[in-house]
Design an enzyme around this catalytic site. Structure first.
Site, PDB file in Angstrom:
ATOM      1  N   GLU A  44       0.844  -1.197   0.000  1.00  0.00           N
ATOM      2  CA  GLU A  44       0.000   0.000   0.000  1.00  0.00           C
ATOM      3  C   GLU A  44       0.885   1.255   0.000  1.00  0.00           C
ATOM      4  O   GLU A  44       1.846   1.349   0.751  1.00  0.00           O
ATOM      5  CB  GLU A  44      -0.855  -0.027   1.284  1.00  0.00           C
ATOM      6  CG  GLU A  44      -1.873   1.098   1.391  1.00  0.00           C
ATOM      7  CD  GLU A  44      -2.820   0.921   2.589  1.00  0.00           C
ATOM      8  OE1 GLU A  44      -2.601   0.004   3.404  1.00  0.00           O
ATOM      9  OE2 GLU A  44      -3.770   1.715   2.706  1.00  0.00           O
ATOM     10  N   LYS A 140      -8.875   3.162  -2.814  1.00  0.00           N
ATOM     11  CA  LYS A 140      -9.359   2.474  -1.612  1.00  0.00           C
ATOM     12  C   LYS A 140     -10.764   2.943  -1.256  1.00  0.00           C
ATOM     13  O   LYS A 140     -11.047   4.151  -1.260  1.00  0.00           O
ATOM     14  CB  LYS A 140      -8.387   2.778  -0.462  1.00  0.00           C
ATOM     15  CG  LYS A 140      -8.585   2.001   0.810  1.00  0.00           C
ATOM     16  CD  LYS A 140      -7.438   2.338   1.769  1.00  0.00           C
ATOM     17  CE  LYS A 140      -7.451   1.500   3.040  1.00  0.00           C
ATOM     18  NZ  LYS A 140      -6.241   1.781   3.858  1.00  0.00           N
ATOM     19  N   TYR A 146     -10.089   4.761  12.947  1.00  0.00           N
ATOM     20  CA  TYR A 146     -10.114   4.322  14.334  1.00  0.00           C
ATOM     21  C   TYR A 146      -8.679   3.988  14.721  1.00  0.00           C
ATOM     22  O   TYR A 146      -7.808   3.876  13.860  1.00  0.00           O
ATOM     23  CB  TYR A 146     -11.013   3.085  14.483  1.00  0.00           C
ATOM     24  CG  TYR A 146     -10.661   1.960  13.547  1.00  0.00           C
ATOM     25  CD1 TYR A 146     -11.311   1.805  12.336  1.00  0.00           C
ATOM     26  CD2 TYR A 146      -9.622   1.067  13.855  1.00  0.00           C
ATOM     27  CE1 TYR A 146     -10.957   0.795  11.457  1.00  0.00           C
ATOM     28  CE2 TYR A 146      -9.277   0.043  12.987  1.00  0.00           C
ATOM     29  CZ  TYR A 146      -9.945  -0.087  11.784  1.00  0.00           C
ATOM     30  OH  TYR A 146      -9.585  -1.078  10.918  1.00  0.00           O
ATOM     31  N   CYS A 176      -5.981  -3.012   1.655  1.00  0.00           N
ATOM     32  CA  CYS A 176      -6.015  -3.135   3.123  1.00  0.00           C
ATOM     33  C   CYS A 176      -7.424  -3.175   3.722  1.00  0.00           C
ATOM     34  O   CYS A 176      -8.082  -4.199   3.660  1.00  0.00           O
ATOM     35  CB  CYS A 176      -5.165  -2.019   3.731  1.00  0.00           C
ATOM     36  SG  CYS A 176      -4.466  -2.457   5.346  1.00  0.00           S
ATOM     37  N   SER A 203      -0.255  -2.717   7.040  1.00  0.00           N
ATOM     38  CA  SER A 203      -0.937  -3.200   8.247  1.00  0.00           C
ATOM     39  C   SER A 203       0.066  -3.252   9.395  1.00  0.00           C
ATOM     40  O   SER A 203       0.989  -4.056   9.381  1.00  0.00           O
ATOM     41  CB  SER A 203      -1.521  -4.586   7.969  1.00  0.00           C
ATOM     42  OG  SER A 203      -2.134  -5.109   9.131  1.00  0.00           O
ATOM     43  N   SER A 318      20.558   3.489  34.631  1.00  0.00           N
ATOM     44  CA  SER A 318      20.395   3.547  36.083  1.00  0.00           C
ATOM     45  C   SER A 318      20.850   2.274  36.773  1.00  0.00           C
ATOM     46  O   SER A 318      20.959   2.236  37.997  1.00  0.00           O
ATOM     47  CB  SER A 318      18.915   3.764  36.414  1.00  0.00           C
ATOM     48  OG  SER A 318      18.169   2.605  36.045  1.00  0.00           O
ATOM     49  N   GLY A 320      18.869  -0.211  36.395  1.00  0.00           N
ATOM     50  CA  GLY A 320      17.579  -0.898  36.431  1.00  0.00           C
ATOM     51  C   GLY A 320      17.314  -1.624  35.124  1.00  0.00           C
ATOM     52  O   GLY A 320      18.055  -1.490  34.139  1.00  0.00           O
ATOM     53  N   ILE A 321      16.220  -2.375  35.115  1.00  0.00           N
ATOM     54  CA  ILE A 321      15.946  -3.247  33.989  1.00  0.00           C
ATOM     55  C   ILE A 321      15.477  -2.480  32.748  1.00  0.00           C
ATOM     56  O   ILE A 321      15.779  -2.872  31.613  1.00  0.00           O
ATOM     57  CB  ILE A 321      14.921  -4.341  34.394  1.00  0.00           C
ATOM     58  CG1 ILE A 321      14.780  -5.377  33.299  1.00  0.00           C
ATOM     59  CG2 ILE A 321      13.574  -3.742  34.751  1.00  0.00           C
ATOM     60  CD1 ILE A 321      16.048  -6.105  33.002  1.00  0.00           C
ATOM     61  N   SER A 323      16.212   0.644  31.562  1.00  0.00           N
ATOM     62  CA  SER A 323      17.278   1.251  30.761  1.00  0.00           C
ATOM     63  C   SER A 323      18.205   0.182  30.189  1.00  0.00           C
ATOM     64  O   SER A 323      18.753   0.342  29.088  1.00  0.00           O
ATOM     65  CB  SER A 323      18.067   2.282  31.570  1.00  0.00           C
ATOM     66  OG  SER A 323      18.595   1.714  32.744  1.00  0.00           O
ATOM     67  N   LYS A 558      -2.521  14.407  33.093  1.00  0.00           N
ATOM     68  CA  LYS A 558      -1.221  15.081  33.098  1.00  0.00           C
ATOM     69  C   LYS A 558      -0.581  15.029  31.719  1.00  0.00           C
ATOM     70  O   LYS A 558      -0.018  16.014  31.237  1.00  0.00           O
ATOM     71  CB  LYS A 558      -0.272  14.378  34.086  1.00  0.00           C
ATOM     72  CG  LYS A 558      -0.443  14.815  35.507  1.00  0.00           C
ATOM     73  CD  LYS A 558       0.397  16.058  35.764  1.00  0.00           C
ATOM     74  CE  LYS A 558       0.365  16.448  37.225  1.00  0.00           C
ATOM     75  NZ  LYS A 558       1.023  17.750  37.446  1.00  0.00           N
TER      76      LYS A 558
END
Lengths: 587, 587
Positions: A44, A140, A146, A176, A203, A318, A320-321, A323, A558
């Site tokens: 496409e 098309k 959506y 598509c 897709s 850091s 941590g997992i 990063s 936020k």
């Protein structure tokens, strides 16, 4: 008896890069012709790239795309490939076949299947290049509006079906969404009778979608009583990853061809008009589910960088997992030598975390700097005297300033390392750890982060290395460092209790439910859109449900407040143009 | 002869606040009844607020809205107001009149004017409350999906026209976009013959739109050969400002009523069925163009704060014109005592700038703090050693951290002070001066910033003060400080050459064309979407055109890259829910 060889050209396009996309079509068409194909099918919006968003409204862009299609048809012809039927997607216009595309005798118009009032609106178009000309087009019909799709906003719907007649073989075409909706052009094609249904697609990847697409295609193949060719694009484009995985199903629903996922590919389907059953060709195996998702993340990042001309990344490490996984993905995408990891310890960072960050950087071959933030924190606090969450945010924001300084200094893409669980709950600082131009694991729940980290270590331990990931482009020389068999992501990063380390002894579980539970609630509340009553019926306890709903709703509020160009007043009515990030088109 | 009095209730709703919106309807309906009205008309989506975005998809919300409409009809009846026809907007469902709304005899269905397949999609609905019940409904037919509108994504189109019969007077109804498109329900109403065309609207403010709406309404009134009532909502909602300015035009196009702009209002239109000409009633005067725009900005900010429960703002005061104008607007919106201005001078800030910032704060009665950034800048530079643009960005980002610290500490809304000219050209630092939750002058070009500042000073000098702005809510006690006649915004801030003061002797004109020229090019390139060839035909010189196009395209690219939740991978397919920022609805 007629035999027609279809070449399935599953390519990776770039939005706006008409020249590069056309040259990719030419290259694949040459190989397809050498291999005796009569028809070559591309995804496409091949020439323009997909999705083009508001680029569709630029008259200069549409003119350039129409010119490019004509020019490509001529080039093919001049190379002796005029006999091929080359099927590409592009942008069109209602009531206009671009630069005078004519409907060849081969194309039978099947009447109006939908109306469209706008006379100058762009369309999402399929064109057939043959004998040096654009000989047919199809617009098309169903325009998805959506989820991530906004096509109704951009395009006008097509008003005809199209059938290509090649040596007496009738090939119906669709784009598509046309096969995802009942009725419309596919129903009309079924009524008229066709020999092959050919669909070109853009897709995007989604977990489990391979199966969904296959079931849909089986249903449509039966509906039109003909084999169905499903040709999908591959590659990352802005915030989408297209997984390829093109395939062919026979009229009885048998899978007779499947291209690999996440890489460019050229496969073939030999149609025999004298047979009601087509032979089974090459069916690429599916991947391990963890490998599939990990590869989608890496391909998305790799293509985003290449198409936007970034060569390196910077991120905070850091220990941590989150990063660690992001850094591993970045190393797989562009090579560890192009990854800049910055450790920014505070007075609350544990020695273990600092060691884990250093180990990770060494494992992937990344640049590694240490920038302690304590002196900076103290300098701000001399005047501001913050405490509580405000003081925690200050630490995160100082780190954000440092990451952006590296980004500015070396033109590096700043990577945000937040995962979906913490972002959904607002466990993140605006302008702090949320800083970055790309967030590779933004859509991975925390439990999935752990799973992928373990999978990546298993792959490393098995010595599969980076080449084994078969990432697009790696065939031209791996960009990654060869891994010695062994652990890639430090085991401590995977196994320790998650902590933001913004105050002494802090644990994520002080503020959030345990991730094993939280992720289940998030999946129900966000992905399945379950309301409060549904969640209680799902078996979650009231306290957890209310906590998670409150956190998610507030975080969403936020997030909506703090986009970068924060808020518009309504004076210049109309929103900002919604142009692709990745776009090579210049007027 | 029949006389019908229509009350035009131009109210300020809040998205999601069903209880408050319904109580506002009740309050206005009471007054309208006392004044002998038979019909009271409220804006588009009165009960739900507008626009509700993805809230439309929440089943619980739609159920609550349907219940609220029923309940409101009963309350009106129990107060003896059942004889009134109360026309309100709300969210509906295709194939369902909410809680069993029935079509009263008064309503004649005029047949299908458009189709819709979805059986459970929400609709944008008008309902008529009468005799304690919802007696009729009409679903919007044309769903705008351009500019700021995304209605086709959210709503299903209505499939019938509706005419209300009151004492033999036939009242056709339409919702907003229905009268902007040719054909559809209005054409059908014209064919059948009606006595009054009544439209309810949520039409956002745009410069010059008063005239556009009036010309459109004149055309439609002539088309249906009947007076047209145009009822618009008023107030700020997220990034839109609705200006009110409801009006009535007679069948010959004469303006016979106009409500004031930017404030709630209840006006009347007395329809006399025996006359082909209706009498001219009250026509509110239009405002000075500068006053109109200034008031739109103030109302947008004021409503955003009230509806999101912010009571104060914080912003950096540089002594420049942008922050001065934003501070003046904030003082007019919520009173100077709720404005926190922070001066954050660097080594490059001139004494003049510091004095101007202090003068402005004093003039508007704002809190005023001084937070020098030089020590912080030096602390970062000890390690980072940045120069050029990276060093300039560092200064801006340190200021961003300070502004956010104030925001966190006192729960203040951070205001970004960038204007449209500099934001369009990328003359702004991501995570620096762009920090904020609301940007009051984001859509004002720099030349407009100067014009409005001069206007505000003239208003202050004339002793008009803040009450004279007639901002909604001010009738219940001005929230602003009374101004002594005289200058509000320091003259030096208006007259000096603009500078970011991020390096010695810097001027905006080092990087950008002069604003008088730049703004003209920006208007052509952005608002009118002129391409390069168009711009040259417009008479702009090639160098300027190329400079501006390059700056704008690059800034747009940067802006798309750096939203807060930076980028999604495609794993959780589908974009984030697009919920309103301002929403009082809780499941």
């Amino acid at each position: 008896m007629t035999r027609i060889r279809f070449a399935l050209a599953q390519i990776d396009t770039c939005v706006g890069d008409l020249a590069k996309n056309a040259s990719s079509v030419l290259e694949f068409a040459r190989v397809a012709a050498q291999r005796h194909s009569q028809v070559v099918v591309f995804p496409e919006m091949t020439l323009t790239g997909y999705p083009i968003e508001d680029l569709a409204f630029r008259a200069t862009f549409r003119k350039a795309a129409a010119d490019k299609a004509e020019q490509l048809a001529q080039t093919l012809d001049s190379e002796g490939l005029g006999g091929l039927y080359v099927i590409v997607g592009t942008v069109g216009s209602v009531n206009g076949g671009g630069n005078g595309a004519e409907q060849a005798d081969a194309v039978e118009r099947l009447g109006v299947v939908g109306g469209s009032g706008d006379s100058d609106k762009p369309t999402n178009r399929l064109v057939v290049l043959h004998d040096g000309k654009v000989v047919a087009d199809y617009d098309k019909h169903f325009l998805p509006n959506y989820g991530v799709f906004d096509e109704f906003r951009i395009f006008a719907a097509g008003d005809h079906s199209a059938v290509l007649d090649i040596e007496g073989v009738k090939i119906g075409v669709a784009i598509c969404e046309d096969i995802w909706q009942d009725g419309g052009p596919v129903a009309r094609l079924a009524d008229r009778g066709i020999d092959v249904l050919l669909t070109i697609n853009g897709s995007p990847y989604e977990e489990g979608k391979t199966h969904t697409r296959f079931e849909l295609a089986r249903r449509r193949a039966k509906e039109v009583n003909a084999p169905l060719i499903y040709l999908n694009q591959v590659g990352g484009q802005d915030d989408l990853v297209f997984d390829g995985g093109s395939f062919v199903v026979d009229r009885d629903g048998t899978l007779i061809e499947r291209s690999p996922m996440f890489m460019e590919d050229l496969s073939y389907f030999d149609f025999d008009s004298s047979s009601t059953r087509q032979p089974v060709g090459t069916v690429a195996p599916l991947r391990d589910p963890d490998e599939e998702i990990y590869t989608a993340c890496v391909l998305g990042l790799k293509d985003y960088m290449a198409k936007n001309r970034f060569t390196g990344v910077v991120l905070g490490l850091s220990g941590g997992i989150d990063s660690a996984l992001v850094a591993a993905m970045a190393a797989d995408a562009v090579g560890g030598a192009n990854v800049y990891g910055v450790s920014m310890p505070s007075m609350y960072s544990s020695d273990g975390s600092k060691d884990d960050a250093a180990d990770l950087a060494r494992n992937i071959g990344a640049h590694y700097d240490i920038q302690p933030i304590e002196p900076l924190f103290k300098a701000f606090q001399t005047r501001l005297k913050l405490d509580g969450v405000a003081a925690e945010n200050l630490q995160a924001r100082i780190r954000g300033v440092i990451v952006m300084a590296y980004s500015n200094l070396k033109n590096l893409l700043a990577l945000a390392t937040g995962n979906k669980s913490e972002l959904a709950c607002g466990y993140s600082t605006i302008y702090g750890d949320a800083v970055g131009g790309y967030a590779p694991i933004k859509d991975l729940l925390k439990t999935r982060v752990w799973e992928l980290s373990r999978w990546r270590n298993r792959a490393a331990a098995a010595g599969v290395g980076i080449g084994g990931l078969q990432i697009v482009g790696n065939e031209n020389g791996s960009t990654g460092v060869p891994l010695k068999a062994g652990v890639m992501i430090p085991v401590a990063s995977i196994e320790k209790a998650p902590s933001a380390e913004l105050r002494p002894g802090q644990k994520d579980s002080d503020s959030l439910p345990e991730y094993a539970l939280l992720d289940k609630v998030l999946e129900a509340y966000i992905e399945k859109a379950h309301g409060r009553a549904d969640l209680l019926r799902d078996g979650f306890d009231e306290k957890t449900v209310d906590t998670v709903m409150r956190l998610v709703d507030r975080a969403e509020w936020k997030r909506r407040q703090y986009p970068l160009g924060p808020k518009v007043t309504a004076l210049a009515f109309g929103r900002d143009r919604r142009l692709p990030i990745t776009s090579a088109f210049r007027e």
